[in-house]
Design an enzyme around this catalytic site. Structure first.
Site, PDB file in Angstrom:
ATOM      1  N   LYS A 146       0.827  -1.203   0.000  1.00 55.50           N
ATOM      2  CA  LYS A 146       0.000   0.000   0.000  1.00 55.50           C
ATOM      3  C   LYS A 146       0.867   1.261   0.000  1.00 55.50           C
ATOM      4  CE  LYS A 146      -1.395   2.225   3.430  1.00 55.50           C
ATOM      5  NZ  LYS A 146      -1.919   2.687   4.748  1.00 55.50           N
ATOM      6  N   ASP A 168      -6.231   1.125   0.889  1.00 58.66           N
ATOM      7  CA  ASP A 168      -6.328   1.157   2.341  1.00 58.66           C
ATOM      8  C   ASP A 168      -7.765   0.795   2.733  1.00 58.66           C
ATOM      9  OD1 ASP A 168      -7.857   3.372   1.728  1.00 58.66           O
ATOM     10  OD2 ASP A 168      -6.725   4.761   2.976  1.00 58.66           O
TER      11      ASP A 168
END
Length: 225
Positions: free
Chosen positions: A121, A139
């Protein structure tokens, strides 16, 4: 509504209403953004923005951070989530950045994830925000909102969501779409009770179709109609 039509409506709406969406983290260079994103894991951007000014004043570059130690870094980030682990990650990241990348934040995902504290991420955020590559960071907001809108289906992991979004979004919109999804999830499509009565995109939202079709709440109208 077909998935391709949802994507079309999603891109059309946000391209018109928030074409220049950006991260809410405060930074002035790639090193600062990398530090801020590492700190932001399971923490709010608001909190990180309160912490980083003093942190960046003390550690303005990877060299100064690499020369420090987790104990000192901890004193600057004690109010964020998991400060002990993040202190260790930041020092280790800076040391590897100096040792392996001459202090330059790398562009490629495979290089970024070699840095301590950097998962997929975080790597995608750096790649898209700093280097404008078509990378999708997933996320909790992106995961939740893309599923509720119906942009993804049967995607039970962040990687599965990432792959579906990249597959269907026009390549030139992928980087900014990450911010569209985050901001919508942060202020409208919140986790516990989405603010559907305030949402401007219920006209293509799968969650709204399923949960509010028979209620007094009316879907928003397509601004392009």
């Amino acid at each position: 509504m077909l998935k391709k039509d949802r994507y079309k409506a999603f891109v059309e709406y946000f391209s018109t209403h928030n074409p220049d969406a950006q991260t809410e983290l405060h930074y002035s260079n790639p090193y600062e953004l990398l530090v801020a994103v590492i700190l932001s894991a399971q923490c709010t951007d608001k909190r990180i923005n309160q912490v980083t000014p003093a942190l960046f004043e003390r550690f303005p570059d990877a060299e100064t951070l690499a020369a420090s130690n987790p104990e000192e870094v901890f004193t600057y980030i004690r109010s964020v989530s998991y400060p002990n682990n993040k202190s260790k990650h930041l020092v280790g990241m800076a040391q590897k950045l100096i040792g392996d990348f001459q202090g330059v934040v790398p562009e490629k995902i495979e290089d970024l994830i070699k840095l301590p504290g950097v998962g997929r991420k975080t790597a995608n955020v750096i790649s898209s925000v700093v280097y404008h590559r078509p990378a999708m960071a997933v996320d909790t907001h992106v995961f939740r909102v893309s599923n509720r809108l119906g942009l993804t289906s049967n995607a039970t992991t962040p990687l599965a969501v990432e792959k579906q979004l990249i597959k269907y979004l026009p390549e030139e919109t992928i980087a900014v779409a990450h911010h569209w999804l985050i901001l919508h999830g942060r202020y409208i499509c919140v986790a516990r009770r989405p603010k559907c009565e305030l949402c401007p995109i219920t006209y293509f939202c799968k969650y709204f179709e399923k949960n509010y079709k028979a209620t007094a709440i009316q879907p928003a109208t397509n601004p392009n109609d």
